[in-house]
Design an enzyme around this catalytic site. Structure first.
Site, mmCIF file in Angstrom:
data_model
loop_
_atom_site.group_PDB
_atom_site.id
_atom_site.type_symbol
_atom_site.label_atom_id
_atom_site.label_comp_id
_atom_site.label_asym_id
_atom_site.label_seq_id
_atom_site.Cartn_x
_atom_site.Cartn_y
_atom_site.Cartn_z
ATOM 1 N N GLY A 140 75.463 85.291 46.048
ATOM 2 C CA GLY A 140 74.518 84.456 45.311
ATOM 3 C C GLY A 140 74.299 84.945 43.883
ATOM 4 O O GLY A 140 74.385 84.182 42.929
ATOM 5 N N ALA A 141 74.017 86.235 43.762
ATOM 6 C CA ALA A 141 73.737 86.805 42.453
ATOM 7 C C ALA A 141 73.661 88.318 42.578
ATOM 8 O O ALA A 141 73.682 88.852 43.689
ATOM 9 C CB ALA A 141 72.416 86.275 41.909
ATOM 10 N N ASN B 47 72.144 93.689 38.580
ATOM 11 C CA ASN B 47 72.464 94.719 37.591
ATOM 12 C C ASN B 47 71.306 94.913 36.612
ATOM 13 O O ASN B 47 70.744 93.940 36.116
ATOM 14 C CB ASN B 47 73.698 94.298 36.791
ATOM 15 C CG ASN B 47 74.777 93.710 37.661
ATOM 16 O OD1 ASN B 47 75.287 94.380 38.536
ATOM 17 N ND2 ASN B 47 75.080 92.434 37.452
ATOM 18 N N HIS C 54 64.337 86.883 43.394
ATOM 19 C CA HIS C 54 64.895 87.991 44.179
ATOM 20 C C HIS C 54 65.566 89.022 43.260
ATOM 21 O O HIS C 54 65.270 90.218 43.341
ATOM 22 C CB HIS C 54 65.896 87.423 45.198
ATOM 23 C CG HIS C 54 66.572 88.451 46.040
ATOM 24 N ND1 HIS C 54 66.159 88.745 47.319
ATOM 25 C CD2 HIS C 54 67.626 89.253 45.804
ATOM 26 C CE1 HIS C 54 66.932 89.684 47.823
ATOM 27 N NE2 HIS C 54 67.842 90.015 46.915
ATOM 28 N N GLU C 55 66.447 88.551 42.397
ATOM 29 C CA GLU C 55 67.178 89.494 41.532
ATOM 30 C C GLU C 55 66.210 90.181 40.582
ATOM 31 O O GLU C 55 66.322 91.372 40.315
ATOM 32 C CB GLU C 55 68.291 88.790 40.752
ATOM 33 C CG GLU C 55 69.286 87.991 41.598
ATOM 34 C CD GLU C 55 69.856 88.747 42.777
ATOM 35 O OE1 GLU C 55 69.976 89.989 42.713
ATOM 36 O OE2 GLU C 55 70.191 88.096 43.794
ATOM 37 N N HIS D 164 64.303 92.931 42.297
ATOM 38 C CA HIS D 164 65.098 94.147 42.517
ATOM 39 C C HIS D 164 64.874 95.192 41.428
ATOM 40 O O HIS D 164 65.141 96.370 41.635
ATOM 41 C CB HIS D 164 66.593 93.795 42.534
ATOM 42 C CG HIS D 164 67.154 93.513 43.899
ATOM 43 N ND1 HIS D 164 66.901 94.308 44.998
ATOM 44 C CD2 HIS D 164 68.013 92.550 44.333
ATOM 45 C CE1 HIS D 164 67.563 93.816 46.044
ATOM 46 N NE2 HIS D 164 68.238 92.748 45.676
ATOM 47 N N GLU E 139 67.124 95.465 50.210
ATOM 48 C CA GLU E 139 67.336 94.040 50.482
ATOM 49 C C GLU E 139 66.235 93.425 51.342
ATOM 50 O O GLU E 139 65.698 92.376 51.018
ATOM 51 C CB GLU E 139 68.718 93.804 51.089
ATOM 52 C CG GLU E 139 69.886 94.149 50.144
ATOM 53 C CD GLU E 139 69.818 93.455 48.792
ATOM 54 O OE1 GLU E 139 69.033 92.504 48.631
ATOM 55 O OE2 GLU E 139 70.553 93.878 47.877
HETATM 56 N N1 0A1 Z 1 72.613 92.775 45.828
HETATM 57 C C1 0A1 Z 1 72.863 91.373 45.739
HETATM 58 C C2 0A1 Z 1 73.879 90.867 46.684
HETATM 59 C C3 0A1 Z 1 75.299 91.158 46.362
HETATM 60 C C4 0A1 Z 1 76.001 92.058 47.130
HETATM 61 C C5 0A1 Z 1 77.330 92.281 46.914
HETATM 62 C C6 0A1 Z 1 77.952 91.588 45.898
HETATM 63 O O1 0A1 Z 1 79.287 91.783 45.693
HETATM 64 C C7 0A1 Z 1 80.186 90.854 45.830
HETATM 65 C C8 0A1 Z 1 77.269 90.692 45.133
HETATM 66 C C9 0A1 Z 1 75.923 90.498 45.363
HETATM 67 C C10 0A1 Z 1 71.586 90.651 46.121
HETATM 68 O O2 0A1 Z 1 70.941 91.031 47.085
HETATM 69 O O3 0A1 Z 1 71.254 89.679 45.483
HETATM 70 ZN ZN ZN Z 2 69.139 91.512 47.028
#
Ligand code: 0A1
Ligand code: ZN
Length: 881
Positions: A268-269, A272, A304-305, A308, A327
């Site tokens: 989804g996203a 970073n 959500h992002e 984080h 998460e």
């Molecule tokens: N941490 C992100 C999810 C995510 C995990 C792995 C990825 O690699 C392909 C991309 C995104 C989240 O929880 O939004």
């Molecule tokens: Zn996440």
């Protein structure tokens, strides 16, 4: 190319690294096929590490161009470089030293979409979980926190925009049409949060003033010309920033916050630091191309992002086993945000529907794992509904157990104690234990034990003694590699609903701890006795879905009807109606399989009529209450020997019963709900559209339904109505002139817009019946389809496999064969995407024997295909085990 060996990694083997990397300087010279990456790492020997311990850095498919130590080129004999490892045999004696590593990366050839890749001409990165090692050699693990400075050079015409994490420091021109930018991120972070974006994109700007009065420049970067489609996302971002200050006391910490939308993205996203990268599906929206569900998802994922930043970035995970630490917690935070922005009960019902349709089958099948797993072969396969959704439910239960005030105090303590650290679930729980004085050791089993607990309840009213007695039994079904389970602490919110529909006082209790309307189950069996109960109450149980359990309450249909109409807890009202519909559907299914025609009691249609027309309830809730359990819901309830065709037939029969009994009333309501053509994506407007569509979904099964759905389609002024009516036409009148005309009109209208065309693929891929597989096969040849784009693949192949019970599970096995062959093909380019698609086979053992045999065959064909990725073989082997 895969370079890791797919060995099993175990939680108990965790140990801190021998070396640290406090500072990282990266310089990129971007070119599509050969980007030069120069990394200067400040490496530090950890206290206690012997001088003889080699420095071993992770790589994945890397080619080394140069290596220097403290400014001097290293002798060949001093190190060993393979694509997946760089070993410095004897690092310098000094505590700190500088390692210079030059690698060359082919972004244009990267179809796995991990590391540095190109999407629509834009350079971008994805480093979670282990993508950074595809860019340079590194200690690529989340407990290595470094301060990054990043310099990007590119041809100005190719990439006028150069972004990385943190704050911008410097930029300028270079010779021959090149230019550069330097970014510095002062917050130490793990490598998985590194990001770079370079390209030619349009920009939507805004500004946010934080609670301490700092000004933050906000920007969302999208394809040129699409800037207006990012307006809703920007609005959601500002609301999320304000909400996190108000509800969690968390303020943003950099001068800029950038979001970039790309069209090729595996998930989804990604959060970073200071530079979130999004699948464009979760940024771009307007009434013409996005549904109300898309708007709601954008709001949730943007939040959500952003959330984080504190739960994930400022406090990150010690190792990938702790993934739920960021998460589950961040999903809980985004759920609460959406609940506050929208309708809390409606949001809760959606959450529970998602949990039950995605996480419960995972927990009940071969891929079951604890919220905090103890072993993995491929971490990418653990971004699951269990880690995310059940992880969020566990945090919700902590709040239920502690109460809102202590919960907030626990969160504050967690932030204060662990800011700037890589933490564990134990650290998280300890914060709540310390503020509350409670022992959460039994509760911690929710993190460590897989499977959905089962809670069985029987009740009895003793009129003479004025007592109401509950017998509650918990049991835990075995899951793969965990046959013996320990008893859990289950917080069950409840109410005793009196004959007047109001909650009765239920304070005098024995047999379990009961606080604030919550019974705490800790043993296998509890007999809970309420005294001073003047009349027989109806039990309303697991209110608000306080615990993620499978519940069986021995309850008469009369009581369920009563709850559906009177419970003060709206979640339980929905649940009661849903249980009644489910019960009727299962009985109909059994009748149909026995070769007879099902009959339904008239009260069901009356309940639907009442729910539809009850003006005291918000339309969004009425829409949910009217929606019959899905075919997948029924399959899950049935559990074994499943025949998807009979499920579909039962569902259509009940819809027809409800629609014909309520035709006039439904039609009147439907007409009254027509909008005047004005559009707003807000929850109340979306709720009215949802109710009108729920009514259409019933009316469409009647003979004149095709005409009604067609007129709904042609008069639609937004994507929600257009997509829902097209879908209704295809579900019930596939092949009719109305359906064909609507399909053509949709295609003509949206042919230039990939995300809108995804809906066209999706709706056709979901259309039930024996033609489904042939149709999807043919659509893979459509010019708008692309096997390399994850959104296209999920829309077409993913929908067939996950949302078309009669198509995917067609009795001749053609659905399984086609999906398996497609997965094998995708696996060569994008293992992560292939592995995720393959999870559609997870419930294969619950099918009737003929389908089981076909599914097994398809699984074996993927396993034996040759050159199978670790991602895919991990899923397939666990599914077959
Ligand atoms: N941490 C992100 C999810 C995510 C995990 C792995 C990825 O690699 C392909 C991309 C995104 C989240 O929880 O939004
Ligand atoms: Zn996440």
């Amino acid at each position: 190319m895969r370079t890791d060996t797919g060995q099993v990694i175990r939680l108990e083997d965790y140990r801190p690294s021998d070396y640290l990397i406090p500072r990282v300087n990266l310089a990129f010279r971007l070119s599509p096929e050969s980007t030069l990456v120069k990394a200067v790492l400040t490496v530090e020997r950890r206290e206690g590490t012997a001088l003889t311990v080699p420095l071993v850095l992770d790589g994945d498919g890397l080619s080394l161009r140069r290596l220097a130590l403290d400014g001097k080129e290293l002798d060949q004999a001093a190190y060993d470089a393979t694509p997946d490892r760089l070993t410095i045999h004897v690092p310098p004696v000094a505590r700190q030293f500088e390692l210079e590593i030059e690698t060359e990366v082919n972004a244009a050839a990267n179809q796995a979409l991990m590391g540095l890749y190109r999407s629509g001409g834009v350079y971008c990165t994805q480093c979670e979980a282990e993508g950074f090692r595809r860019i340079t050699y590194f200690l690529d693990r989340p407990d290595i926190l470094s301060v990054y400075t990043v310099r990007i050079e590119a041809r100005r015409v190719e990439a006028p925009l150069l972004l990385s994490n943190g704050n911008p420091v410097e930029s300028g021109d270079l010779a021959n049409g090149w230019h550069f930018a330097v970014w510095h991120d002062p917050f130490p972070k793990p490598s998985y949060l590194f990001a770079l974006v370079a390209g030619d994109l349009g920009k939507l700007s805004d500004q946010f003033t934080t609670m301490s009065g700092r000004s933050v420049d906000l920007a969302i970067y999208v394809e040129h010309g699409k800037e207006p489609l990012a307006a809703y996302a920007m609005d959601a971002l500002k609301r999320a920033m304000a909400w996190d200050e108000k509800v969690f006391g968390r303020e943003y910490d950099l001068d800029v916050f950038n979001i970039v939308a790309v069209s090729d993205f595996n998930m989804g996203a990604m959060e970073n630091k200071g530079l979130n990268i999004f699948n464009d599906k979760y940024v771009l929206a307007d009434r013409e191309t996005a549904t109300d569900a898309d708007f709601a998802n954008i709001e949730a994922i943007i939040a959500h992002e952003y959330f984080h930043n504190w739960t994930g970035n400022r406090i990150t995970c010690r190792d990938w086993f702790q993934l739920c630490l960021k998460e589950g917690l961040t999903v809980f935070r985004d759920h609460e945000f959406s609940a506050d922005q929208r309708s809390r009960p409606v949001k809760r019902i959606w959450e529970v529907r998602t949990l039950k349709s995605l996480q419960f089958p995972e927990d009940q099948g071969p891929l079951a794992h604890p919220v905090r797993p103890r072993r993995y072969r491929e971490i990418n396969n653990f971004y699951t509904a269990t880690v995310y959704e059940k992880g969020s439910e566990v945090v919700r239960m902590i709040r239920t157990i502690l109460g809102a005030k202590k919960f907030r105090a626990g969160m504050d303590l967690y932030f204060e104690r662990h800011d700037g650290e890589a933490a564990t679930i134990e650290d998280f729980l300890k914060a709540f234990e310390d503020v509350s004085g409670q022992d959460l050791s039994q509760f911690a089993l929710w993190y460590n034990q897989a499977g959905t607990p089962h809670v069985a309840v029987t009740s009895r009213y003793d009129q003479a003694e004025r007592k109401f007695i509950l017998d509650i039994v918990q049991s835990l079904p075995p899951t793969p590699s965990e046959s013996r389970k320990r008893l859990m602490h289950i917080p069950l919110a409840f109410g005793l609903v009196g004959p007047d529909g109001k909650d009765m006082e239920a304070t005098a209790v024995e047999g379990a701890t009961v606080e604030h309307g919550v019974i705490h189950i800790r043993k296998r069996k509890h007999r809970v006795t309420f005294s001073g109960i003047a009349a027989r109450p109806v039990l309303s149980f697991n209110r608000g879905f306080s615990a993620p359990v499978n519940l069986s309450v021995e309850q008469k249909p009369d009581d369920l009807f009563f709850l559906a109409l009177h419970d003060s807890d709206l979640f339980c009202r929905w649940q009661a109606a849903n249980m009644l519909f489910t019960g009727a559907l299962i009985a109909a299914y059994r009748t149909l399989r026995g070769g007879a025609r099902p009959e339904f009691e008239a009260r069901l249609a009356e309940l639907a009529e009442h729910m539809a027309g009850d003006a005291t309830l918000e339309p969004a809730f009425r829409a949910l209450a009217l929606t019959l359990p899905s075919e997948a819901d029924m399959a899950r309830e049935l559990g074994s020997d499943i025949d998807p065709d009979a499920i579909l037939a039962a569902r259509v029969a009940l819809a027809r019963e409800i629609a014909s009994a309520n035709q006039k009333h439904f039609r009147q309501l439907y007409d009254d709900l027509a909008d005047g053509g004005d559009f707003s994506p807000d929850a109340a407007s979306a709720g009215r559209r949802a109710l009108r569509i729920a009514l259409l979904d019933h009316l469409v099964v009647l003979p004149e339904g095709a005409g009604l759905a067609a007129s709904h389609f042609h008069s639609a002024t937004n994507m929600t109505d257009r997509a829902a009516s097209l879908s209704a036409l295809l579900r019930h009148h596939d092949g009719s002139p109305e359906a064909d005309a609507a399909l053509d009109a949709f295609e003509k209208r949206h042919s230039g817009h990939a995300l809108a065309m995804d809906k066209w693929f999706q709706i056709q891929a979901a259309a039930p019946g024996p033609r489904a597989v042939e149709r999807v096969k043919a659509l893979t040849g459509h010019p708008a389809f692309s096997i390399t784009n994850p959104n296209r693949v999920r829309a077409l192949i993913g929908t067939l496999a996950n949302a078309n019970q009669t198509g995917f599970h067609s009795a001749n096995g053609e659905g399984y064969r086609f999906v398996a062959a497609t997965i094998t093909d995708i696996d060569r380019r994008n293992p992560q995407l292939a592995a995720r698609l393959a999870t559609a086979f997870r419930s294969w053992r619950s099918l009737e024997p003929g389908r089981q045999a076909h599914a097994r065959h398809a699984l074996l064909s993927m396993k034996d295909a040759g050159n199978v990725s670790i991602d895919l073989s991990d899923i397939v082997e666990r599914t077959l085990a």
